[in-house]
Design an enzyme around this catalytic site. Structure first.
Site, short mmCIF file in Angstrom:
data_model
loop_
_atom_site.label_atom_id
_atom_site.label_comp_id
_atom_site.label_asym_id
_atom_site.label_seq_id
_atom_site.Cartn_x
_atom_site.Cartn_y
_atom_site.Cartn_z
N HIS A 63 1.69 -6.01 -4.86
CA HIS A 63 2.17 -5.76 -6.22
C HIS A 63 3.22 -6.76 -6.67
CE1 HIS A 63 -0.04 -1.93 -6.45
NE2 HIS A 63 0.19 -1.89 -5.15
N ASP A 81 -0.88 -2.37 -12.88
CA ASP A 81 0.33 -1.56 -12.74
C ASP A 81 1.02 -1.36 -14.09
OD1 ASP A 81 -0.11 -1.50 -9.99
OD2 ASP A 81 1.38 -3.05 -9.55
N ASP A 99 0.70 8.06 -5.93
CA ASP A 99 0.76 8.54 -4.55
C ASP A 99 1.28 9.97 -4.49
OD1 ASP A 99 -0.11 6.05 -3.38
OD2 ASP A 99 1.85 5.25 -3.93
N THR A 123 4.21 4.26 -4.17
CA THR A 123 4.77 3.42 -3.10
C THR A 123 3.99 2.11 -3.16
OG1 THR A 123 3.24 4.43 -1.51
CG2 THR A 123 5.46 5.35 -1.61
#
Length: 164
Positions: free
Chosen positions: A69, A97, A51, A63
């Site tokens: 997530h 991630d 981001d 974020t």
């Protein structure tokens, strides 16, 4: 429990969920600006499309929405409908991630994850506390971290939530 919407309505609602310029991103952007930091938003050339990328400090900020997530906080609730689908979807987000954070570390970037619960909701942190944490982490120049309702803690790829 069946979905309260038909498939077309649910699909339309899901498409309307923004992936950039969200309220939590705007809040972080305002805090970074107040601190006087320069950044690039949605940096396409980096893994995970962070981001915020602060080239001068070789760090990136994500974020993360607590639901999307899988953050272990009061904002994450396992959906009552299509549970298997959602758990698989969220698990793939968590795996992505982990991969992106590992790749960023390999490329020499520090990573900060700011969880949605720190930015909104009944347990959110106040702007001054967030600003202090941001400034402290960015200027320290070492390690990766995450910010949740409990404040800041160290981040390693292994400390991201396990897939379900």
């Amino acid at each position: 429990m069946a979905d309260v919407h038909d498939k077309a309505t649910r699909s339309k609602n899901m498409r309307a969920i923004g992936t950039r310029d969200t309220a939590i991103e705007k809040r972080v952007a305002a805090l970074l600006a107040e601190c006087g930091f320069a950044w690039t938003a949605q940096e396409k050339t980096l893994p995970g499309r962070p981001d915020f990328a602060l080239d001068e400090y070789r760090c990136v900020i994500f974020t993360h929405g607590c639901f999307w997530h899988h953050h272990d906080c009061y904002l994450f609730k396992v959906p009552a409908t299509r549970t298997e689908f959602w758990l698989a979807k969220i698990a793939s987000n968590v795996a992505r991630d982990r991969r992106d954070v590992a790749r960023l570390h390999q490329l020499g970037w520090r990573v900060l994850i700011i969880w949605e619960c720190a930015l909104r909701g009944r347990e959110k942190l106040v702007d001054n506390d967030l600003k202090e944490r941001l400034e402290e982490w960015i200027c320290a120049g070492e390690g990766s971290a995450q910010i949740g309702t409990q404040g800041m803690s160290q981040l390693a790829t292994t400390s991201l939530p396990d897939t379900m």
